[in-house]
Write a protein that holds these residues in place. Sequence first.
Motif, PDB file in Angstrom:
ATOM      1  N   GLN A  50      -4.140  -1.234 -17.815  1.00  6.47           N
ATOM      2  CA  GLN A  50      -4.233  -2.180 -18.937  1.00  6.47           C
ATOM      3  C   GLN A  50      -4.489  -1.444 -20.253  1.00  6.47           C
ATOM      4  N   LYS A  51      -5.330  -0.423 -20.185  1.00  7.35           N
ATOM      5  CA  LYS A  51      -5.627   0.376 -21.371  1.00  7.35           C
ATOM      6  C   LYS A  51      -4.374   1.105 -21.853  1.00  7.35           C
ATOM      7  N   GLN A  52      -3.612   1.647 -20.888  1.00  5.57           N
ATOM      8  CA  GLN A  52      -2.379   2.347 -21.233  1.00  5.57           C
ATOM      9  C   GLN A  52      -1.359   1.392 -21.855  1.00  5.57           C
ATOM     10  N   GLN A  53      -1.293   0.168 -21.355  1.00  2.00           N
ATOM     11  CA  GLN A  53      -0.376  -0.837 -21.905  1.00  2.00           C
ATOM     12  C   GLN A  53      -0.747  -1.179 -23.337  1.00  2.00           C
ATOM     13  N   ARG A  54      -2.066  -1.337 -23.569  1.00  2.00           N
ATOM     14  CA  ARG A  54      -2.520  -1.649 -24.929  1.00  2.00           C
ATOM     15  C   ARG A  54      -2.183  -0.496 -25.882  1.00  2.00           C
ATOM     16  N   THR A  55      -2.375   0.721 -25.404  1.00  2.61           N
ATOM     17  CA  THR A  55      -2.054   1.892 -26.229  1.00  2.61           C
ATOM     18  C   THR A  55      -0.562   1.956 -26.529  1.00  2.61           C
ATOM     19  N   THR A  56       0.245   1.690 -25.500  1.00  2.00           N
ATOM     20  CA  THR A  56       1.708   1.710 -25.681  1.00  2.00           C
ATOM     21  C   THR A  56       2.142   0.652 -26.675  1.00  2.00           C
ATOM     22  N   ARG A  57       1.577  -0.569 -26.568  1.00  2.00           N
ATOM     23  CA  ARG A  57       1.932  -1.652 -27.495  1.00  2.00           C
ATOM     24  C   ARG A  57       1.567  -1.290 -28.924  1.00  2.00           C
ATOM     25  N   ARG A  58       0.386  -0.653 -29.089  1.00  2.00           N
ATOM     26  CA  ARG A  58      -0.038  -0.236 -30.432  1.00  2.00           C
ATOM     27  C   ARG A  58       0.943   0.788 -31.008  1.00  2.00           C
ATOM     28  N   LEU A  59       1.353   1.739 -30.163  1.00  2.00           N
ATOM     29  CA  LEU A  59       2.285   2.768 -30.620  1.00  2.00           C
ATOM     30  C   LEU A  59       3.631   2.147 -31.012  1.00  2.00           C
ATOM     31  N   ILE A  60       4.070   1.154 -30.213  1.00  2.00           N
ATOM     32  CA  ILE A  60       5.338   0.482 -30.524  1.00  2.00           C
ATOM     33  C   ILE A  60       5.238  -0.237 -31.856  1.00  2.00           C
ATOM     34  N   TRP A  61       4.144  -0.975 -32.073  1.00  2.00           N
ATOM     35  CA  TRP A  61       3.971  -1.712 -33.332  1.00  2.00           C
ATOM     36  C   TRP A  61       3.872  -0.768 -34.533  1.00  2.00           C
ATOM     37  N   ILE A  62       3.152   0.348 -34.332  1.00  2.00           N
ATOM     38  CA  ILE A  62       3.041   1.330 -35.415  1.00  2.00           C
ATOM     39  C   ILE A  62       4.412   1.894 -35.761  1.00  2.00           C
ATOM     40  N   THR A  63       5.213   2.176 -34.714  1.00  2.00           N
ATOM     41  CA  THR A  63       6.557   2.708 -34.931  1.00  2.00           C
ATOM     42  C   THR A  63       7.441   1.702 -35.657  1.00  2.00           C
ATOM     43  N   VAL A  64       7.379   0.425 -35.216  1.00  2.00           N
ATOM     44  CA  VAL A  64       8.175  -0.627 -35.853  1.00  2.00           C
ATOM     45  C   VAL A  64       7.786  -0.777 -37.321  1.00  2.00           C
ATOM     46  N   ILE A  65       6.489  -0.818 -37.598  1.00  2.00           N
ATOM     47  CA  ILE A  65       6.015  -0.960 -38.984  1.00  2.00           C
ATOM     48  C   ILE A  65       6.468   0.223 -39.830  1.00  2.00           C
ATOM     49  N   PHE A  66       6.401   1.421 -39.237  1.00  2.00           N
ATOM     50  CA  PHE A  66       6.816   2.626 -39.960  1.00  2.00           C
ATOM     51  C   PHE A  66       8.302   2.561 -40.307  1.00  2.00           C
ATOM     52  N   ILE A  67       9.129   2.148 -39.331  1.00  2.00           N
ATOM     53  CA  ILE A  67      10.577   2.061 -39.558  1.00  2.00           C
ATOM     54  C   ILE A  67      10.894   1.011 -40.619  1.00  2.00           C
ATOM     55  N   VAL A  68      10.233  -0.151 -40.523  1.00  2.00           N
ATOM     56  CA  VAL A  68      10.442  -1.219 -41.509  1.00  2.00           C
ATOM     57  C   VAL A  68      10.061  -0.735 -42.903  1.00  2.00           C
ATOM     58  N   ALA A  69       8.947   0.007 -42.990  1.00  2.00           N
ATOM     59  CA  ALA A  69       8.494   0.528 -44.286  1.00  2.00           C
ATOM     60  C   ALA A  69       9.523   1.506 -44.871  1.00  2.00           C
ATOM     61  N   ILE A  70      10.098   2.341 -44.007  1.00  2.00           N
ATOM     62  CA  ILE A  70      11.115   3.291 -44.477  1.00  2.00           C
ATOM     63  C   ILE A  70      12.347   2.547 -44.992  1.00  2.00           C
ATOM     64  N   ILE A  71      12.805   1.542 -44.220  1.00  2.00           N
ATOM     65  CA  ILE A  71      13.978   0.755 -44.639  1.00  2.00           C
ATOM     66  C   ILE A  71      13.713   0.061 -45.962  1.00  2.00           C
ATOM     67  N   ALA A  72      12.519  -0.527 -46.096  1.00  2.00           N
ATOM     68  CA  ALA A  72      12.162  -1.222 -47.344  1.00  2.00           C
ATOM     69  C   ALA A  72      12.153  -0.252 -48.519  1.00  2.00           C
ATOM     70  N   ALA A  73      11.605   0.942 -48.280  1.00  2.00           N
ATOM     71  CA  ALA A  73      11.552   1.943 -49.352  1.00  2.00           C
ATOM     72  C   ALA A  73      12.953   2.373 -49.777  1.00  2.00           C
ATOM     73  N   VAL A  74      13.843   2.522 -48.794  1.00  2.00           N
ATOM     74  CA  VAL A  74      15.223   2.908 -49.103  1.00  2.00           C
ATOM     75  C   VAL A  74      15.898   1.832 -49.937  1.00  2.00           C
ATOM     76  N   ILE A  75      15.692   0.558 -49.546  1.00  2.00           N
ATOM     77  CA  ILE A  75      16.303  -0.552 -50.271  1.00  2.00           C
ATOM     78  C   ILE A  75      15.760  -0.648 -51.689  1.00  2.00           C
ATOM     79  N   ILE A  76      14.442  -0.496 -51.818  1.00  2.00           N
ATOM     80  CA  ILE A  76      13.792  -0.668 -53.124  1.00  2.00           C
ATOM     81  C   ILE A  76      14.106   0.491 -54.065  1.00  2.00           C
ATOM     82  N   PHE A  77      14.081   1.705 -53.529  1.00  2.00           N
ATOM     83  CA  PHE A  77      14.174   2.875 -54.408  1.00  2.00           C
ATOM     84  C   PHE A  77      15.552   3.537 -54.444  1.00  2.00           C
TER      85      PHE A  77
END
Length: 235
Positions: A20-47
């Motif tokens: 269960q702990k490993q699943q929570r860690t994996t989910r956090r890593l996935i969300w962090i990765t998704v947020i990071f990718i979205v932030a990069i795309i937004a920055a590319v669009i904006i700048f």
Amino acid sequence: MKKNTANKASYKEQRKLEAQKQQRTTRRLIWITVIFIVAIIAAVIIFQPKAAPVEIAYDTMPSLGAANAPVKIVELGDYKCPSCQYFSQQLEPQIKKDYIDKGLASFHFMNFTIIGPDSNTAALAGQSVFHQNNDAYWKFYDALYKNQGDEKVQWATPQFLVDLAKKENLPIDYDKLMLDITSKKYQNEVDAHNAFARKNQVNSTPTLFINGKKFDNSMDYNSIKAAIDKAVKGE
């Protein structure tokens, strides 16, 4: 025996907790990765740098309105195109009333001959009329669209085009018009218009350029108006 059973149960519970702990860690890593990718795309669009306006030789084309108007609108059209007919009869008059007549915009026409062989013939006629008389050109522009034939039929023959000019009583030399069409005197200009369209990824008619920026939603007046209003403000 009871002790072994208890140890096994404790071991299973521990493995379950670790999983269960490993699943929570994996989910956090996935969300962090998704947020990071979205932030990069937004920055590319904006700048990302905005596309620079393309250079257009407005003084070489038929024109309506003041040459020093702050907004310059170019229609790329085909005289055989039904959508261009709608634009010329329904939308261009609104642009003229709201902007051209008020000195806020000038309007220009460029050929993009995509329907059939006689699209080119009609373009040659338009260029001939323009070179003889810019004001007469706009009467011819209106007459061509009002008398537009079926796009699947070759109706824009030299004789039809000359007869139409005569019917509209255009103040031009009709013999010269016929000669200009049949000799393809202005073919180089029509070819240059088509080359401009291809170079700037124009895929349909009508397509507008507003102060050198391509505007694709050319069949909706509210969208056109919003774009012109932005251009008037220098945006």
